[in-house]
Design a protein around this motif. Sequence first.
Motif, short mmCIF file in Angstrom:
data_model
loop_
_atom_site.label_atom_id
_atom_site.label_comp_id
_atom_site.label_asym_id
_atom_site.label_seq_id
_atom_site.Cartn_x
_atom_site.Cartn_y
_atom_site.Cartn_z
N ARG A 102 -7.94 -9.85 1.95
CA ARG A 102 -6.27 -9.51 1.79
C ARG A 102 -5.58 -10.69 1.53
N GLY A 132 3.65 5.73 -3.22
CA GLY A 132 2.47 4.87 -2.87
C GLY A 132 2.00 4.51 -4.43
N TYR A 152 -7.39 -3.92 -2.89
CA TYR A 152 -7.48 -3.87 -1.47
C TYR A 152 -6.27 -4.09 -0.55
N CYS A 154 -3.15 -4.12 -1.91
CA CYS A 154 -2.16 -3.00 -2.13
C CYS A 154 -2.43 -1.72 -1.38
N ALA A 155 -3.71 -1.36 -1.04
CA ALA A 155 -3.95 -0.16 -0.31
C ALA A 155 -3.85 -0.40 1.07
N GLU A 156 -4.13 -1.69 1.66
CA GLU A 156 -3.79 -1.94 2.93
C GLU A 156 -2.21 -1.98 3.32
N GLY A 158 -0.21 0.24 1.73
CA GLY A 158 0.12 1.76 1.59
C GLY A 158 0.32 2.03 0.14
N LYS A 160 -1.67 3.34 -2.61
CA LYS A 160 -3.06 3.85 -2.72
C LYS A 160 -3.33 4.31 -4.29
N THR A 161 -2.26 4.43 -5.27
CA THR A 161 -2.58 5.01 -6.21
C THR A 161 -2.01 3.87 -7.22
N TYR A 162 -3.26 3.56 -8.14
CA TYR A 162 -3.04 2.44 -9.05
C TYR A 162 -2.93 2.84 -10.44
#
Length: 171
Positions: A102, A132, A152, A154-156, A158, A160-162
Amino acid sequence: MRSNRSIRNRVKRVKKEVMDIDITSLLDILVILLVFLLKSYNSSGVVLNVPQGIKLPESASRELNTSGIIVQVAPETIWVDSKEVYQQETYSGRLHDHSGRRIIPLFNELVRKKQTIKQIEKSSPHAKKFSGIINLIIDKSIKYSQIKKVMYTCAEAGFKTYKFVVLGDEQ
């Protein structure tokens, strides 16, 4: 006196002819303007400013991006919504957390953005809900291992849609 009247009467007697305007050239200009505006119209509503140091990869994809937070990654710099959060030359803190996956400055800024969006969502009933979605503008010279760390992080935080931003055929 009589001569003055006759001159006035002559002026009145002369019929004014109706002028015909040829609007063909005006219509040509209107059509050209219309074509130009349709060609430059952005239907997605997303405006992306790519920094000078980033070279985007090319793609044949036709899908448009949606609005969301914009993360831009260059070899030595990371921006979140045009705010520089990491500069390799000037950053003095730790870049990665204890697991090494991270990116700390990116994570902190994304958490701040998420909290701001959530506060606006609570305070205004008509505010857009937190989706998100994150738009990633990544230099094509960045290695896949670094892209995984950005995703990772970005997902941590919140997000989660890239959505990856790339150069299309029309550029």
